[in-house]
Design an enzyme around this catalytic site. Structure first.
Site, PDB file in Angstrom:
ATOM      1  N   ASN A  96       0.803  -1.219   0.000  1.00  0.00           N
ATOM      2  CA  ASN A  96       0.000   0.000   0.000  1.00  0.00           C
ATOM      3  C   ASN A  96       0.840   1.275   0.000  1.00  0.00           C
ATOM      4  O   ASN A  96       0.354   2.333  -0.392  1.00  0.00           O
ATOM      5  CB  ASN A  96      -0.928  -0.010   1.232  1.00  0.00           C
ATOM      6  CG  ASN A  96      -1.580   1.323   1.468  1.00  0.00           C
ATOM      7  OD1 ASN A  96      -2.477   1.727   0.745  1.00  0.00           O
ATOM      8  ND2 ASN A  96      -1.112   2.031   2.505  1.00  0.00           N
ATOM      9  N   TYR A 165       1.839  10.837 -10.967  1.00  0.00           N
ATOM     10  CA  TYR A 165       1.201   9.866 -10.079  1.00  0.00           C
ATOM     11  C   TYR A 165       0.410   8.844 -10.890  1.00  0.00           C
ATOM     12  O   TYR A 165       0.478   7.633 -10.630  1.00  0.00           O
ATOM     13  CB  TYR A 165       0.288  10.598  -9.102  1.00  0.00           C
ATOM     14  CG  TYR A 165      -0.371   9.722  -8.070  1.00  0.00           C
ATOM     15  CD1 TYR A 165       0.364   9.174  -7.025  1.00  0.00           C
ATOM     16  CD2 TYR A 165      -1.735   9.457  -8.121  1.00  0.00           C
ATOM     17  CE1 TYR A 165      -0.248   8.383  -6.056  1.00  0.00           C
ATOM     18  CE2 TYR A 165      -2.356   8.675  -7.170  1.00  0.00           C
ATOM     19  CZ  TYR A 165      -1.607   8.136  -6.138  1.00  0.00           C
ATOM     20  OH  TYR A 165      -2.216   7.345  -5.189  1.00  0.00           O
ATOM     21  N   LYS A 169       0.885   4.704 -10.916  1.00  0.00           N
ATOM     22  CA  LYS A 169      -0.183   3.798 -10.499  1.00  0.00           C
ATOM     23  C   LYS A 169      -0.638   2.899 -11.641  1.00  0.00           C
ATOM     24  O   LYS A 169      -1.028   1.737 -11.419  1.00  0.00           O
ATOM     25  CB  LYS A 169      -1.353   4.595  -9.916  1.00  0.00           C
ATOM     26  CG  LYS A 169      -1.043   5.194  -8.545  1.00  0.00           C
ATOM     27  CD  LYS A 169      -0.663   4.114  -7.538  1.00  0.00           C
ATOM     28  CE  LYS A 169      -0.482   4.648  -6.138  1.00  0.00           C
ATOM     29  NZ  LYS A 169      -0.206   3.587  -5.139  1.00  0.00           N
ATOM     30  N   THR A 200      -9.783  10.105   2.912  1.00  0.00           N
ATOM     31  CA  THR A 200      -8.462  10.331   3.490  1.00  0.00           C
ATOM     32  C   THR A 200      -8.014  11.732   3.100  1.00  0.00           C
ATOM     33  O   THR A 200      -8.645  12.398   2.272  1.00  0.00           O
ATOM     34  CB  THR A 200      -7.433   9.315   2.959  1.00  0.00           C
ATOM     35  OG1 THR A 200      -7.228   9.544   1.557  1.00  0.00           O
ATOM     36  CG2 THR A 200      -7.902   7.882   3.173  1.00  0.00           C
TER      37      THR A 200
END
Length: 260
Positions: A96, A165, A169, A200
Site C-alpha cells: 500500500n 502519479y 499507479k 483520506t
C-alpha cells in the site's frame, strides 16, 4: 457507510501491510485484525505504526510494527523475516505504501525530483516488496496472496496536474498482472485494488473543507460521495481471501463509478 465484518477468514494467518501508519493502510490492517489475522504493519515512521498496533491490540488482536523503507530491498527482506520469525508464516501481503508529490504541477512543469520520488516509492517499492514476499510465499505449502494498491487515476485520469502519479499507479496495475502470471504456478495469487476518491487526506484539494469536498463529490462521482476506508479494505480482504481463490491478475476498481 461503515463496513464492519463479523467473519474470521484469516484466523491463524499472517498479513503484512505496508504504509500502515494511517489512511487506507491503517484501515486495511485493522480489517485484517478484525477477521483474525496476525498483522505486521510497516512504514518509515515509528509513531504512526505504534498507533496502528495499539488500535489492533486494544481490540484484542495481535500485531507487530516494523519500520521499513520500501525503496530498500534489504529493509523489505528484513521485514518479511520479522513477520515469519514472529508469527511463523507470511500468508497475505498488501503493498500500500505510496506517495503523491508535485500535485497540481502540469506535466511539463513537474520537477524531476518529484517524478523520481514517485517512481522509486510507487513502482520500484512495489516491485521490491513483491520480490521479498514471493521469495517467502513460494516456500510455503499454501503459498500466499498479494494485493497491490494502485489507483483509479492510473485506470483513467481525469485530473490535471497528476500525470506523474497516474503513470506510477498505471505501472502498479501492469506490474500486478504480469507478476500474477509469473507466480501463480508458485501458489502465489497476485491482484490489485484501484481506489477512487476515498475519505483520506489525499482526497482533498488544497484548502478544501469537508463540506466543499462533499459538494464536489456529488458532481464528480456517480455514487455521489467518497468511498470509506472500510470499503477499500473490504475489497482488499476479498482478493486476499479464499473467496477469491480463482481471481488472478485482476485490478478491482473501487471508485463509486467515476471511471465507468
Amino acid at each position: 457507510m461503515t463496513t464492519t465484518s463479523t467473519r474470521a477468514r484469516f484466523t491463524g494467518r499472517t498479513a503484512l501491510v505496508t504504509g500502515a501508519g494511517g489512511g487506507i493502510g491503517r484501515g486495511i490492517a485493522l480489517a485484517f485484525a478484525r477477521e483474525g489475522a496476525n498483522v505486521v504493519v510497516a512504514g518509515r515512521r515509528k509513531e504512526p505504526l505504534a498507533k496502528t498496533v495499539a488500535l489492533i491490540e486494544g481490540a484484542g488482536g495481535k500485531a507487530l510494527a516494523v519500520t521499513a523503507d520500501v525503496t530498500s530491498a534489504d529493509d523489505l527482506r528484513t521485514l518479511v523475516r520479522a513477520a515469519v520469525d514472529r508469527f511463523g508464516s507470511l500468508d497475505v501481503a498488501v503493498n500500500n505504501a505510496g506517495v503523491l508529490t508535485g500535485r497540481g504541477r502540469l506535466t511539463a512543469d513537474l520537477p524531476e525530483e518529484d517524478w523520481r520520488t514517485m517512481l522509486d516509492i510507487n513502482v520500484t517499492g512495489v516491485l521490491l516488496a513483491l520480490q521479498a514476499e514471493v521469495a517467502q510465499m513460494r516456500t510455503q505449502p499454501d503459498g500466499g496472496a498479494i494485493v497491490n494498491i494502485a489507483s483509479r487515476i492510473g485506470v483513467h485520469s481525469r485530473l490535471r496536474g497528476t500525470t506523474g502519479y497516474a503513470v506510477t499507479k498505471a505501472a502498479v496495475s501492469v506490474l500486478s498482472r504480469g507478476a500474477a502470471l509469473d507466480h501463480i504456478a508458485d501458489g502465489v495469487r497476485i491482484n490489485a485494488v484501484s481506489p477512487g476518491p476515498t475519505a483520506t487526506d489525499m482526497s482533498f484539494k488544497p484548502g478544501e473543507s469537508e463540506t466543499d469536498r462533499a459538494d464536489r463529490m456529488r458532481t464528480e462521482v456517480p455514487l455521489g460521495r467518497v468511498s470509506t476506508v472500510e470499503e477499500i479494505a473490504a475489497a482488499v480482504l476479498y482478493l486476499a481471501s479464499d473467496d477469491a481463490a480463482s481471481v488472478v491478475g485482476t485490478d478491482l476498481v473501487v471508485d463509486g463509478g467515476s471511471t465507468a
